[in-house]
Design an enzyme around this catalytic site. Structure first.
Site, short mmCIF file in Angstrom:
data_model
loop_
_atom_site.label_atom_id
_atom_site.label_comp_id
_atom_site.label_asym_id
_atom_site.label_seq_id
_atom_site.Cartn_x
_atom_site.Cartn_y
_atom_site.Cartn_z
N ASP A 55 0.85 -1.20 0.00
CA ASP A 55 0.00 0.00 0.00
C ASP A 55 0.89 1.25 0.00
O ASP A 55 0.39 2.37 -0.09
CB ASP A 55 -1.01 0.00 1.15
CG ASP A 55 -0.36 -0.11 2.51
OD1 ASP A 55 0.88 -0.21 2.59
OD2 ASP A 55 -1.10 -0.10 3.53
N SER A 56 2.22 1.05 0.03
CA SER A 56 3.14 2.16 -0.22
C SER A 56 2.90 2.75 -1.61
O SER A 56 3.29 3.88 -1.89
CB SER A 56 4.60 1.69 -0.09
OG SER A 56 4.81 0.53 -0.88
N ASP A 94 -1.05 -6.11 -0.28
CA ASP A 94 -1.43 -5.48 0.99
C ASP A 94 -2.93 -5.24 1.01
O ASP A 94 -3.48 -4.68 0.05
CB ASP A 94 -0.75 -4.09 1.08
CG ASP A 94 0.44 -4.09 2.02
OD1 ASP A 94 0.53 -4.97 2.90
OD2 ASP A 94 1.29 -3.19 1.87
N LYS A 124 -1.27 -9.40 2.78
CA LYS A 124 -0.52 -8.95 3.97
C LYS A 124 -1.39 -7.99 4.76
O LYS A 124 -2.08 -7.14 4.18
CB LYS A 124 0.79 -8.25 3.55
CG LYS A 124 1.59 -7.71 4.76
CD LYS A 124 3.02 -7.36 4.41
CE LYS A 124 3.21 -6.02 3.77
NZ LYS A 124 2.73 -4.87 4.58
N GLU A 126 -1.42 -5.59 8.64
CA GLU A 126 -0.49 -4.96 9.60
C GLU A 126 -0.94 -5.12 11.04
O GLU A 126 -2.12 -5.17 11.33
CB GLU A 126 -0.35 -3.46 9.27
CG GLU A 126 0.36 -3.20 7.97
CD GLU A 126 0.67 -1.72 7.75
OE1 GLU A 126 0.41 -0.87 8.63
OE2 GLU A 126 1.19 -1.41 6.66
N GLU A 193 9.44 -4.30 10.35
CA GLU A 193 9.81 -2.99 9.79
C GLU A 193 10.35 -2.06 10.88
O GLU A 193 9.69 -1.87 11.93
CB GLU A 193 8.60 -2.33 9.09
CG GLU A 193 8.98 -0.95 8.51
CD GLU A 193 7.99 -0.39 7.50
OE1 GLU A 193 7.03 -1.11 7.13
OE2 GLU A 193 8.19 0.75 7.07
O1 KIV Z 1 3.61 -1.13 1.66
C1 KIV Z 1 4.77 -1.55 1.62
O2 KIV Z 1 5.55 -1.27 0.71
C2 KIV Z 1 5.21 -2.41 2.72
C3 KIV Z 1 6.66 -2.78 2.76
C4 KIV Z 1 7.46 -1.65 3.21
C5 KIV Z 1 6.89 -4.00 3.59
O3 KIV Z 1 4.44 -2.77 3.54
#
Ligand code: KIV
Length: 302
Positions: A55-56, A94, A124, A126, A193
């Site tokens: 989600d980055s 994510d 994924k 969090e 992280e």
């Molecule tokens: O969203 C993302 O890019 C991440 C990574 C930094 C692990 O969660």
């Protein structure tokens, strides 16, 4: 000798089993983010093990100022594009903020939507806490889950901002408990992280599943970096843990500026960039243009 897989040797598709075997063999696991078809193809060609549609992408490709605003629909578009560019690495997506926290039902429904719509292999989510139950529910529904502890950007405000986590013994113990709880809930792997390297080293013996680090030191089973960070595609100040392997933004700006210059000076397009017409057809066209109705004149009716 290069540690890169031979380009000619066909690689086996990466699976949960092969990742567990990599951990047993102490063979580092390479994970990178991707957000579209070309970045997925680059990750494929580079021979990485896991591709994460993080989600980055909210920040790197959509221009939001945090990961919080990105929607399920936006993540589905990005993940589907990555799927089309990827064959070998495991594809993890994510689940965005707000799409899984409310209940197990919400978490399972969102995870199923991701798998059905995009063809991703895993999702994924969090944090520890209530996320442990969500992870258990998604795993029970048959979808592999990667956990994520330490700095969790979706809840950065609540944990004191974008800063390293587990700096006191109590916080590190809490982090360790979350990691173990996520493993017991059935997560096949975890992301650590922004965690002090010594904390990572102390917690790792408690974990049997592969742990992928980002700013968690060298003691994890693998590393992950954000595509735009490692290739230098954006011009912001990267986090301490980022190592830049290229400066593509500078090259991209130079390329577009050179093109703009060529258009303005007439150096582009050259004859080699155009198409040519047959001389006879051109003669006929000129005759037709000369015989045709004058500009703005209505065509003559028979
Ligand atoms: O969203 C993302 O890019 C991440 C990574 C930094 C692990 O969660």
């Amino acid at each position: 000798m290069s540690a890169r897989p031979e380009a000619s040797a066909p690689r086996q598709k990466v699976s949960l089993t092969s990742l567990a075997a990599q951990k047993r063999r102490a063979q580092p696991i390479v994970m990178v983010t991707a957000y579209d078809y070309p970045s997925a193809q680059i990750a494929e060609a580079a021979g990485v093990d896991i591709v994460l549609v993080g989600d980055s992408g909210a920040m790197t490709v959509l221009g939001y100022d945090s990961t919080v605003p990105i929607t399920v629909d936006e993540m589905l578009v990005l993940t589907s594009a990555v799927r089309r560019g990827l064959k070998t690495p495991l594809l993890v997506a994510d689940l965005p903020f707000g799409s899984y926290e409310v209940s197990d039902e919400q978490a399972v429904a969102t995870a199923q939507r991701f798998v059905k719509t995009t063809g991703c292999d895993a999702v994924k989510i969090e944090r520890g806490g209530t996320t442990v139950d969500r992870a258990r529910a998604i795993v029970a529904a048959g979808i592999p889950v990667m956990g994520h502890v330490g700095l969790t950007p979706q809840t950065a405000v609540a944990i004191g901002g974008y800063r390293s986590q587990g700096r006191t013994a109590e916080d590190a113990l809490e982090l360790s408990r979350s990691a173990v709880a996520l493993q017991e809930a059935g997560c096949f792997a975890l992301v650590f992280e922004a965690i002090p390297s010594e904390v990572t080293k102390a917690v790792m013996p408690k974990l049997d599943v592969p742990v992928i680090g980002i700013g968690a030191g060298p003691g994890t089973d693998g590393q992950v970096l954000v595509f735009h960070d490692l290739l230098g595609i954006w011009d912001g100040q990267p986090a301490r843990f980022v190592k830049r392997y290229a400066d593509l933004r500078t090259e991209m700006v130079a390329g577009v500026a050179a093109y703009a210059d060529d258009v303005r000076t007439g150096a582009y397009p050259g004859p080699e960039h155009g198409y040519s017409a047959d001389a006879d057809e051109m003669a006929r066209l000129r005759a037709l243009l000369d015989d045709g109705p004058a500009q703005n004149e209505a065509p003559r009716l028979p």
